[in-house]
Design a protein around this motif. Sequence first.
Motif, short mmCIF file in Angstrom:
data_model
loop_
_atom_site.label_atom_id
_atom_site.label_comp_id
_atom_site.label_asym_id
_atom_site.label_seq_id
_atom_site.Cartn_x
_atom_site.Cartn_y
_atom_site.Cartn_z
N GLU A 35 15.33 -4.62 6.23
CA GLU A 35 16.77 -3.69 7.54
C GLU A 35 17.61 -3.59 6.76
N ASP A 36 18.50 -2.85 7.83
CA ASP A 36 20.31 -2.41 7.15
C ASP A 36 20.74 -1.99 9.06
N GLY A 37 19.46 -1.94 9.49
CA GLY A 37 20.65 -1.58 11.31
C GLY A 37 20.25 0.32 11.16
N GLU A 38 20.05 0.53 9.73
CA GLU A 38 19.33 2.03 10.69
C GLU A 38 18.21 2.58 9.90
N LEU A 39 17.68 1.49 8.94
CA LEU A 39 16.33 1.31 8.54
C LEU A 39 15.46 0.48 8.08
N LEU A 40 14.42 0.81 9.25
CA LEU A 40 13.21 -1.30 8.62
C LEU A 40 12.07 -0.63 7.65
N PHE A 41 12.35 -1.47 6.75
CA PHE A 41 11.08 -1.46 6.01
C PHE A 41 10.19 -2.79 6.67
N TYR A 42 8.08 -2.81 6.89
CA TYR A 42 7.63 -3.36 7.62
C TYR A 42 6.21 -3.92 6.59
N ALA A 43 6.53 -4.91 6.17
CA ALA A 43 4.96 -5.14 5.59
C ALA A 43 4.09 -6.00 5.79
N ALA A 44 2.34 -5.63 5.88
CA ALA A 44 1.58 -6.99 5.96
C ALA A 44 0.43 -6.77 5.88
N ARG A 45 -0.77 -8.23 5.23
CA ARG A 45 -1.17 -8.01 4.89
C ARG A 45 -2.45 -8.81 5.84
N LEU A 46 -3.96 -7.42 5.52
CA LEU A 46 -4.77 -8.35 6.66
C LEU A 46 -6.08 -8.35 5.80
N GLY A 47 -6.40 -9.46 5.69
CA GLY A 47 -7.72 -10.17 4.42
C GLY A 47 -8.82 -9.62 4.33
N PRO A 48 -9.64 -9.60 4.19
CA PRO A 48 -10.85 -8.83 4.97
C PRO A 48 -12.14 -9.45 5.76
N GLN A 49 -12.22 -8.44 5.96
CA GLN A 49 -12.84 -8.54 7.76
C GLN A 49 -14.40 -8.08 7.90
N SER A 127 -9.65 -4.38 -3.92
CA SER A 127 -9.60 -5.52 -3.09
C SER A 127 -9.56 -5.28 -2.10
N PRO A 128 -10.70 -6.04 -1.18
CA PRO A 128 -10.98 -6.26 -0.13
C PRO A 128 -9.72 -7.01 1.28
N GLY A 129 -9.50 -5.92 1.68
CA GLY A 129 -8.57 -6.49 2.76
C GLY A 129 -8.12 -5.24 2.95
N ILE A 130 -7.32 -5.21 4.42
CA ILE A 130 -6.13 -3.26 4.14
C ILE A 130 -4.62 -4.31 4.13
N ASP A 131 -3.71 -3.32 3.38
CA ASP A 131 -2.18 -3.72 3.18
C ASP A 131 -1.87 -2.69 4.14
N LEU A 132 -0.83 -3.14 5.00
CA LEU A 132 0.54 -2.16 6.61
C LEU A 132 1.54 -2.19 5.81
N CYS A 133 2.10 -1.07 5.36
CA CYS A 133 4.14 -0.98 5.08
C CYS A 133 3.96 0.46 5.70
N PHE A 134 5.31 0.15 6.41
CA PHE A 134 5.56 1.52 6.58
C PHE A 134 7.91 1.64 6.78
#
Length: 286
Positions: A35-49, A127-134
């Motif tokens: 983050e820079d105070g104006e913008l946030l970049f977030y990323a997370a991974r969810l393994g196969p379910q 690959s299995p699983g879900i990657d989220l970033c925003f």
Amino acid sequence: MTVHMVNGSGIAVEEVWRTDRPVRSGAWGEAVFSEDGELLFYAARLGPQPIYRERVRELYENALRFTWERGYTDLVRMWNLIGDITGPNAEGAEIYRDFCVGRAEAFATWEAQFPQLPAATGIGTLSPGIDLCFLATKQGRTVHLENPRQTPAYQYPSRYGPRSPSFARATFLHGEQTSSLFVSGTASILGEDTAHAGDIERQTLETLRNIDVLVGRDNLSRHGLHGYGYAVQDLDQVKVYVRDPEHIATVRDICAQTFHSETEIAYFNVGVCRPDLLVEIEGVCR
Ligand SMILES: C=C(O[C@@H]1C=C(C(=O)O)C=C[C@H]1O)C(=O)O
């Protein structure tokens, strides 16, 4: 975050979001952020379910909670990178539809804080699983747009899944120096239905037409963005997703005739969110 979207002889792609402000980075539970105070970049991974919806709801609720508590009130652009996207979950339901249930439930829980949905992509990976970033930003800097040629995705009927997809067709970000129009993953969908099933050329041309109308002056004015207007040729940081490898050459030819020679463009051979969609395109206009 490294996502498996290129195989064999494919060319790996690195995407870097830059800022001229000091950046703070860190980890929060399963997620990483900058983050820079104006913008946030977030990323997370969810393994196969075996079944995704509950874990997707948690993934999104954690993400929205972190974003809100860090003071970022406007979601700008989300990417959902979903392994085997139209394959079956343990109940035989399409993984994408399973994902959409969990996402919609999380947005419903956080509707008071995030009442508007941002531009997004939901696309397959290898690959299995879900990657989220925003990307998210501070109050009042975003305008979310719909496309007059398409039903808003969040209003799709139940024949496309028990909960509709939670995203807007584009998000306009008012910057201090420049503004950006983030175009969601766009496909050959007219109204709520797939157009030109089985025809890669016509699906590609319809997709480009959808983007051209979405980013055009008339549509931006309809959303209160007077004095702004683009054409599909203005798209940059383009990502082109093609389901079948034998179609890549055709799509490349059409894109070469559409975009400027200096346009940044990357091609991926991955699944699309509906079994009858052959191609999808996203990008940014500045
Ligand atoms: C192509 C479409 O949807 C895809 C899925 C999305 C999602 O679920 O976040 C967003 C845009 C596209 O990647 C569409 O419904 O028009």
